[in-house]
Design a protein around this motif. Structure first.
Motif, short mmCIF file in Angstrom:
data_model
loop_
_atom_site.label_atom_id
_atom_site.label_comp_id
_atom_site.label_asym_id
_atom_site.label_seq_id
_atom_site.Cartn_x
_atom_site.Cartn_y
_atom_site.Cartn_z
N PHE A 97 87.61 91.92 -85.47
CA PHE A 97 87.78 92.04 -84.18
C PHE A 97 88.09 90.51 -83.27
O PHE A 97 89.21 90.33 -82.43
N VAL A 98 87.69 89.42 -83.84
CA VAL A 98 87.74 88.04 -83.19
C VAL A 98 89.26 87.57 -83.30
O VAL A 98 90.05 87.10 -82.45
N GLU A 132 92.01 87.19 -80.55
CA GLU A 132 93.14 85.86 -80.33
C GLU A 132 94.73 86.29 -80.26
O GLU A 132 95.49 86.02 -79.60
N GLN A 133 94.87 87.34 -81.30
CA GLN A 133 96.56 87.63 -81.51
C GLN A 133 96.75 88.19 -80.05
O GLN A 133 98.16 88.07 -79.68
N PHE A 134 96.03 89.32 -79.67
CA PHE A 134 96.38 90.09 -78.73
C PHE A 134 96.71 89.19 -77.45
O PHE A 134 97.56 89.20 -76.49
N ALA A 135 96.05 88.27 -77.27
CA ALA A 135 96.06 87.38 -75.96
C ALA A 135 97.43 86.31 -76.25
O ALA A 135 98.21 86.21 -75.12
N GLN A 136 97.39 85.90 -77.50
CA GLN A 136 98.70 85.13 -77.56
C GLN A 136 100.02 86.16 -77.69
O GLN A 136 100.98 85.54 -77.04
N ALA A 137 100.01 87.40 -77.81
CA ALA A 137 101.20 88.18 -77.96
C ALA A 137 101.36 88.63 -76.33
O ALA A 137 102.58 88.93 -76.01
N HIS A 138 100.16 88.61 -75.43
CA HIS A 138 100.34 89.11 -74.18
C HIS A 138 100.25 88.18 -73.19
O HIS A 138 99.17 88.37 -72.44
N GLY A 139 100.90 87.09 -73.23
CA GLY A 139 100.35 85.84 -72.44
C GLY A 139 100.63 85.95 -71.02
O GLY A 139 100.27 86.83 -70.30
N GLN A 140 101.10 84.75 -70.26
CA GLN A 140 101.40 84.87 -68.96
C GLN A 140 100.14 85.10 -68.05
O GLN A 140 99.89 85.64 -67.25
N GLY A 141 99.25 84.07 -68.52
CA GLY A 141 97.81 84.03 -67.91
C GLY A 141 96.78 84.65 -68.42
O GLY A 141 95.64 84.45 -68.21
N LEU A 142 96.86 85.36 -69.39
CA LEU A 142 95.87 86.25 -70.13
C LEU A 142 95.32 85.31 -71.29
O LEU A 142 95.81 84.52 -72.06
N VAL A 143 93.96 85.08 -71.20
CA VAL A 143 93.31 84.52 -72.13
C VAL A 143 92.00 85.37 -72.80
O VAL A 143 91.45 86.06 -72.01
N ALA A 144 91.85 85.14 -73.86
CA ALA A 144 90.81 85.95 -74.65
C ALA A 144 90.01 84.93 -75.57
O ALA A 144 90.41 84.22 -76.27
N THR A 145 88.63 85.00 -75.60
CA THR A 145 87.68 84.09 -76.29
C THR A 145 86.51 84.80 -76.64
O THR A 145 85.80 85.47 -76.02
N VAL A 146 86.20 84.54 -77.88
CA VAL A 146 84.85 85.01 -78.41
C VAL A 146 84.17 83.81 -78.70
O VAL A 146 84.22 82.83 -79.45
N GLY A 153 74.23 92.76 -91.88
CA GLY A 153 73.93 94.10 -91.45
C GLY A 153 74.29 94.36 -89.90
O GLY A 153 74.59 95.54 -89.60
N GLU A 154 73.88 93.21 -89.17
CA GLU A 154 74.22 93.25 -87.78
C GLU A 154 74.92 92.01 -87.28
O GLU A 154 74.38 90.83 -87.48
N VAL A 155 75.85 92.07 -86.47
CA VAL A 155 76.51 91.04 -85.84
C VAL A 155 76.70 91.20 -84.27
O VAL A 155 77.09 92.30 -83.96
N THR A 156 76.29 90.42 -83.57
CA THR A 156 76.46 90.27 -82.02
C THR A 156 77.47 89.31 -81.71
O THR A 156 77.41 88.10 -82.26
N CYS A 157 78.43 89.51 -80.73
CA CYS A 157 79.63 88.66 -80.54
C CYS A 157 79.86 88.90 -79.08
O CYS A 157 79.42 90.13 -78.48
N THR A 158 80.50 87.97 -78.29
CA THR A 158 80.80 88.06 -76.89
C THR A 158 82.37 87.90 -76.99
O THR A 158 83.05 87.53 -77.76
N LEU A 159 83.00 88.92 -75.89
CA LEU A 159 84.19 88.69 -75.49
C LEU A 159 84.62 88.24 -74.00
O LEU A 159 83.67 88.97 -73.20
N ASP A 160 85.41 87.20 -73.76
CA ASP A 160 85.49 86.75 -72.32
C ASP A 160 87.09 86.89 -72.11
O ASP A 160 87.85 86.04 -72.68
N LEU A 161 87.46 87.85 -71.23
CA LEU A 161 88.71 88.08 -70.95
C LEU A 161 89.18 87.40 -69.63
O LEU A 161 88.39 87.85 -68.55
#
Length: 417
Positions: free
Chosen positions: A248-249, A253-267, A282-290
């Motif tokens: 997912f991480v 990153e790849q999605f934001a790079q491919a759909h630029g023009q101001g979009l940024v994505a950060t874990v 067994g369990e991982v927690t992460c964040t997404l900042d769009l």
């Protein structure tokens, strides 16, 4: 005249250094909302305000507020503001620079015995970063009348509720509604802030006009698989939560790079529960900042990444929990105020650069009730939220000159009533 601006810049820098010496930690600057270091820093700023002859008060959420009155009691209020809380291990300038530049502006108006067609209120917001209670804009939400009282039950890492923290600070949550400036009384809002980006640094231009502030969506994701022995569970039979999170991480990153023009994505956060080198996670927690200045683009990215996360979980036999924890819409700055600020930049002799802010600011909630504008100030390599944060004296002097001119233009173009 340039010598005068440099002298004022030096005084602001001295105050920046004094305030930065107050911190919860020895390294960097840390003054999170409601802590003893925060209160000590706020007290220091309040002493400076009072020394300038400004009546001050601390409101129920802990904002420090000073007011320079117009002779017209029915005049509207123009707000100068930024915040004085910090992230952990912060720099010296993010937030406090805008407050101390506002104080400098008011000191000049007092010295000039300026006749104001509007009241000016300088506000040092208590909580913009949202570090302690995982909130944002607590201070400005109170001032704009948008505070959500359900947040009073929110707890910090020590289990202290926001309501309890306010009581410890000497505040009274029941009075918060009385601290709002009614929408009809606002004339506008002006925030001065370091750029937090590299554009001005690279172009060697001291200031920029902010045209908009990007919208944000913050998500907490939990991938739940099955912990197991690293040496005995075959690869094809694993339910590895970390591999799901890693996929997912990289896709974010790849999605934001491919759909630029101001979009940024950060874990920005990744936590492996019960981590060990010989245990399958067994369990991982992460964040997404769009973030994006385009609401449609932001919504499309959110849906696409949610769909991807759901799609990758099933084949890996991993459960996904997706929780939206915060969202703000993109905000456009006021065109009339931006026209005046752009005129001030031009008349002061600088190139007018227009920028979209990828970082959030208190101008976001304020824009719901009042016209808002922002001035960005060049900072060292665009570095922010870092002890390396720095502003050069000539750039600060230029920003002071622009702010002076902006307030002067606003005074001449605001009708008296």
């Amino acid at each position: 005249m340039q010598h005068e601006y440099l002298a004022r810049a030096e005084r602001i820098m001295q105050r920046i250094q004094q305030l930065a010496a107050i911190s919860e930690e020895a390294d960097g600057v840390t003054r999170t909302f409601g802590t003893p270091a925060f209160l000590e820093g706020r007290d220091l700023v309040q002493r400076w305000l009072e020394a300038a002859g400004l009546p001050t008060r601390v409101d129920g959420i802990g904002n420090l507020r000073a007011r320079l009155e117009s002779r017209n009691p029915d005049a509207k209020t123009f707000v100068l503001a930024s915040h004085i809380d910090t992230v952990v291990n912060a720099g010296k300038f993010d937030g406090p620079l805008g407050v101390l530049m506002g104080l400098d502006l008011l000191e000049q108006l007092i010295e000039q015995k300026a006749d104001l067609p509007f009241h000016i209120e300088l506000i040092a917001f208590s909580d913009e970063e949202g570090v302690r209670f995982h909130t944002t804009y607590l201070g400005s939400q109170v001032v704009t009348g948008a505070f959500d009282h359900a947040l009073l039950a929110r707890t910090d890492a020590a289990g202290v509720t926001l309501d309890q923290a306010l009581t410890i600070m000497g505040g009274d949550a029941s009075q918060l509604a009385l601290d709002a400036i009614p929408a009809a009384e606002w004339l506008g809002y002006f925030e001065m802030h370091i750029e937090q980006g590299p554009v001005l640094w690279e172009r060697n231009v001291p200031v920029a006009l902010v045209t908009a502030i990007a919208g944000q969506q913050r998500v907490e994701l939990v991938f739940r698989g099955m912990a197991g022995h690293a040496g005995t569970v075959p690869m094809a039979m694993r339910q590895d939560a970390l591999c799901a999170a890693a996929e997912f991480v990289l896709t974010a990153e790849q999605f934001a790079q491919a759909h630029g023009q101001g979009l940024v994505a950060t874990v920005g956060k990744l936590n492996i529960s019960h981590a060990a080198s010989n245990v399958i996670p067994g369990e991982v927690t992460c964040t997404l900042d769009l973030r994006s200045p385009n609401q449609a683009q932001l919504a499309d990215a959110y849906r696409a990444l949610l769909n991807f996360a759901e799609g990758l979980a099933a084949p890996r036999n991993v459960e996904l929990v997706w929780k939206l924890v915060q969202q703000t819409a993109p905000v456009a700055c006021s065109q009339p105020l931006n026209d005046l600020l752009g005129q001030a930049i031009t008349e002061t002799g600088y190139e007018t650069i227009s920028l979209v802010s990828g970082a959030g600011h208190d101008a976001v909630p304020v824009s719901a009730v009042a016209p808002a504008t922002m001035l960005f100030i060049r900072c060292y390599k665009g570095i922010s939220h870092n002890p390396l944060e720095d502003v050069e004296l000539p750039d600060l002097a230029a920003a002071i000159a622009v702010a002076d001119r902006f307030i002067s233009l606003l005074r001449t173009q605001t009708p008296t009533r």
